[in-house]
Write an enzyme that holds these catalytic residues in place. Structure first.
Site, PDB file in Angstrom:
ATOM      1  N   ASP A  59       0.829  -1.216   0.000  1.00 37.08           N
ATOM      2  CA  ASP A  59       0.000   0.000   0.000  1.00 37.08           C
ATOM      3  C   ASP A  59       0.861   1.264   0.000  1.00 37.08           C
ATOM      4  OD1 ASP A  59      -2.314   1.459   0.009  1.00 37.08           O
ATOM      5  OD2 ASP A  59      -2.753   1.139   2.139  1.00 37.08           O
ATOM      6  N   GLY A  60       0.288   2.334  -0.546  1.00 38.45           N
ATOM      7  CA  GLY A  60       0.951   3.647  -0.470  1.00 38.45           C
ATOM      8  C   GLY A  60       1.586   4.114  -1.771  1.00 38.45           C
ATOM      9  N   ASN A  61       1.356   3.374  -2.865  1.00 37.33           N
ATOM     10  CA  ASN A  61       1.936   3.799  -4.149  1.00 37.33           C
ATOM     11  C   ASN A  61       1.406   5.164  -4.566  1.00 37.33           C
ATOM     12  OD1 ASN A  61       3.159   1.318  -4.267  1.00 37.33           O
ATOM     13  ND2 ASN A  61       1.734   0.449  -5.751  1.00 37.33           N
ATOM     14  N   GLY A  62       0.090   5.364  -4.369  1.00 36.95           N
ATOM     15  CA  GLY A  62      -0.551   6.627  -4.781  1.00 36.95           C
ATOM     16  C   GLY A  62       0.024   7.802  -4.000  1.00 36.95           C
ATOM     17  N   ARG A 118      -0.534   8.853 -10.253  1.00 36.91           N
ATOM     18  CA  ARG A 118      -0.602   7.657  -9.408  1.00 36.91           C
ATOM     19  C   ARG A 118       0.094   6.448 -10.062  1.00 36.91           C
ATOM     20  NH1 ARG A 118      -3.875   7.252  -5.283  1.00 36.91           N
ATOM     21  NH2 ARG A 118      -4.288   5.055  -5.716  1.00 36.91           N
ATOM     22  N   HIS A 124       2.668   3.224  -8.945  1.00 34.97           N
ATOM     23  CA  HIS A 124       2.541   1.772  -9.171  1.00 34.97           C
ATOM     24  C   HIS A 124       3.778   1.228  -9.902  1.00 34.97           C
ATOM     25  CE1 HIS A 124      -1.362   1.837  -7.470  1.00 34.97           C
ATOM     26  NE2 HIS A 124      -1.954   2.461  -8.475  1.00 34.97           N
ATOM     27  N   LEU A 153      10.753 -20.717  -4.377  1.00 36.14           N
ATOM     28  CA  LEU A 153       9.802 -19.773  -3.773  1.00 36.14           C
ATOM     29  C   LEU A 153       8.467 -19.947  -4.486  1.00 36.14           C
ATOM     30  CD1 LEU A 153       9.095 -17.193  -2.037  1.00 36.14           C
ATOM     31  CD2 LEU A 153       9.724 -15.856  -4.051  1.00 36.14           C
ATOM     32  N   ARG A 197      -5.854  -1.696   8.658  1.00 35.87           N
ATOM     33  CA  ARG A 197      -7.027  -2.497   8.274  1.00 35.87           C
ATOM     34  C   ARG A 197      -6.610  -3.696   7.430  1.00 35.87           C
ATOM     35  NH1 ARG A 197      -8.270   2.731   6.147  1.00 35.87           N
ATOM     36  NH2 ARG A 197      -7.359   2.934   4.095  1.00 35.87           N
ATOM     37  N   SER A 205      -8.496  -4.916   4.756  1.00 37.25           N
ATOM     38  CA  SER A 205      -8.796  -4.679   3.340  1.00 37.25           C
ATOM     39  C   SER A 205      -9.124  -5.944   2.543  1.00 37.25           C
ATOM     40  CB  SER A 205      -7.648  -3.921   2.662  1.00 37.25           C
ATOM     41  OG  SER A 205      -7.481  -2.662   3.239  1.00 37.25           O
TER      42      SER A 205
HETATM   43  C1  FPP Z   1      -2.095   0.111  -3.223  1.00 36.09           C
HETATM   44  O1  FPP Z   1      -1.573   1.419  -3.189  1.00 36.09           O
HETATM   45  C2  FPP Z   1      -1.494  -0.611  -4.339  1.00 36.09           C
HETATM   46  C3  FPP Z   1      -2.186  -1.193  -5.346  1.00 36.09           C
HETATM   47  C4  FPP Z   1      -3.651  -1.178  -5.449  1.00 36.09           C
HETATM   48  C5  FPP Z   1      -1.485  -1.860  -6.443  1.00 36.09           C
HETATM   49  C6  FPP Z   1      -0.260  -2.596  -6.058  1.00 36.09           C
HETATM   50  C7  FPP Z   1       0.499  -2.904  -7.283  1.00 36.09           C
HETATM   51  C8  FPP Z   1       1.843  -2.919  -7.389  1.00 36.09           C
HETATM   52  C9  FPP Z   1       2.794  -2.686  -6.284  1.00 36.09           C
HETATM   53  C10 FPP Z   1       2.459  -3.200  -8.678  1.00 36.09           C
HETATM   54  C11 FPP Z   1       2.776  -4.650  -8.846  1.00 36.09           C
HETATM   55  C12 FPP Z   1       1.693  -5.227  -9.620  1.00 36.09           C
HETATM   56  C13 FPP Z   1       1.629  -6.446 -10.165  1.00 36.09           C
HETATM   57  C14 FPP Z   1       0.487  -6.706 -11.019  1.00 36.09           C
HETATM   58  C15 FPP Z   1       2.559  -7.556  -9.982  1.00 36.09           C
HETATM   59  P1  FPP Z   1      -2.590   2.617  -3.370  1.00 36.09           P
HETATM   60  O2  FPP Z   1      -2.692   2.909  -4.821  1.00 36.09           O
HETATM   61  O3  FPP Z   1      -3.896   2.307  -2.718  1.00 36.09           O
HETATM   62  O4  FPP Z   1      -1.853   3.770  -2.622  1.00 36.09           O
HETATM   63  P2  FPP Z   1      -2.566   4.966  -1.841  1.00 36.09           P
HETATM   64  O5  FPP Z   1      -3.316   4.352  -0.693  1.00 36.09           O
HETATM   65  O6  FPP Z   1      -1.411   5.797  -1.387  1.00 36.09           O
HETATM   66  O7  FPP Z   1      -3.447   5.674  -2.807  1.00 36.09           O
END
Ligand code: FPP
Length: 258
Positions: free
Chosen positions: A32-35, A45, A49, A143, A202, A204
């Site tokens: 989590d936290g990419n955005g 965003r 990712h 793995l 959470r 989720s």
């Molecule tokens: C949640 O962060 C992240 C996701 C919904 C996507 C996770 C995907 C990757 C790390 C890429 C790897 C993907 C694959 C298919 C192997 P968020 O977007 O909810 O972040 P935020 O809460 O800060 O908005």
């Protein structure tokens, strides 16, 4: 030596300061936290990712080095369809690119790829790539990498109940063990440790059945910045947990018998 057992020495850097039997067999991750990582940098965003995907490569490598046998990653939830189309399409593309670019390397490294979730609801081209990856790597055992994509814990349980009923199984034959066999994770041990980045407290809808007695490690670090050192800390923290599964610790039992 620690607890009479030799430390696990890694080829590259400092040893993992954990006795072998305290290394979790199965680690699951909510990436989590990419955005927010992207927002902090004034980027779209999807750039978050992409950075998250780069980090995933490092985390998979570290997982192999640490000797963890199963890794489950939450890449796309059944709820993520509600995100803007551009982001959804971007995540679909990322999955395909990851398979195109990384499959050979993962296969060479002995990684077995599995999918959990509703594959049949994805674009046929994506389904084919995923199925090919699963087939190619099916005999690898260094793995086991479970990719949760179009996955939801409730959806998984609904699917299991539907199939149990379709198979005509009678109520008295429904046990924990039987339900396990009907989950997407059939054959995979429950996660010992679940790591969630970005500080949210959470579940989720992630592995809600399997996580009944998992230990959690939650860090404020955003996923793209979750590095090997912090992974190591998570494993070392886990190694000090007293897992009681609703019972009392053996130490407490000895004290009360004394
Ligand atoms: C949640 O962060 C992240 C996701 C919904 C996507 C996770 C995907 C990757 C790390 C890429 C790897 C993907 C694959 C298919 C192997 P968020 O977007 O909810 O972040 P935020 O809460 O800060 O908005």
């Amino acid at each position: 030596m620690l607890f009479g057992i030799e430390k696990v020495h890694l080829m590259t850097d400092t040893p993992l300061n954990i006795p072998l039997e305290k290394i979790p067999q199965h680690v699951a991750m909510i990436m989590d936290g990419n955005g927010r990582w992207a927002l902090q940098r004034g980027l779209p965003r999807l750039a978050g990712h992409k950075a998250g995907t780069e980090n995933l490569r490092r985390v998979i490598r570290a997982t192999v080095e640490f000797g963890v046998k199963y890794l489950t990653i939450y890449a796309f939830s059944t709820e993520n369809w509600g995100r803007p189309a551009e982001e959804v399409n971007g995540l679909m593309l990322i999955l395909q690119n990851v398979i195109d670019r990384e499959l050979d390397e993962l296969h060479k490294e002995g990684v077995q790829l599995r999918h959990i979730g509703r594959l049949e609801r994805l674009d046929p081209a994506i389904q084919n790539k995923v199925l090919h990856a699963i087939d190619l790597t099916k005999n690898n055992d260094r793995l086991i990498l479970n990719v949760a994509f179009n996955y939801g814990g409730r959806d998984e349980i609904v699917n299991a109940i539907q199939n149990i009923i379709k198979d005509g199984i009678s109520a008295e034959d429904v046990t924990d063990e039987l339900v396990n066999r009907y989950l997407f994770t059939a054959g995979v041990p429950d996660p010992d440790l679940i790591i969630r980045t970005s500080g949210e407290l959470r579940v989720s809808n992630f592995l809600i059945w399997q996580a009944a007695y998992s230990e959690w490690y939650i860090t404020p670090t955003f996923w793209p910045d979750f590095d090997k050192e912090e992974y190591r800390r998570a494993l070392e923290t886990y190694a000090h947990r007293d897992r009681r599964y609703g019972k009392v610790s053996s130490g407490a039992l000895q004290e009360s018998n004394a």
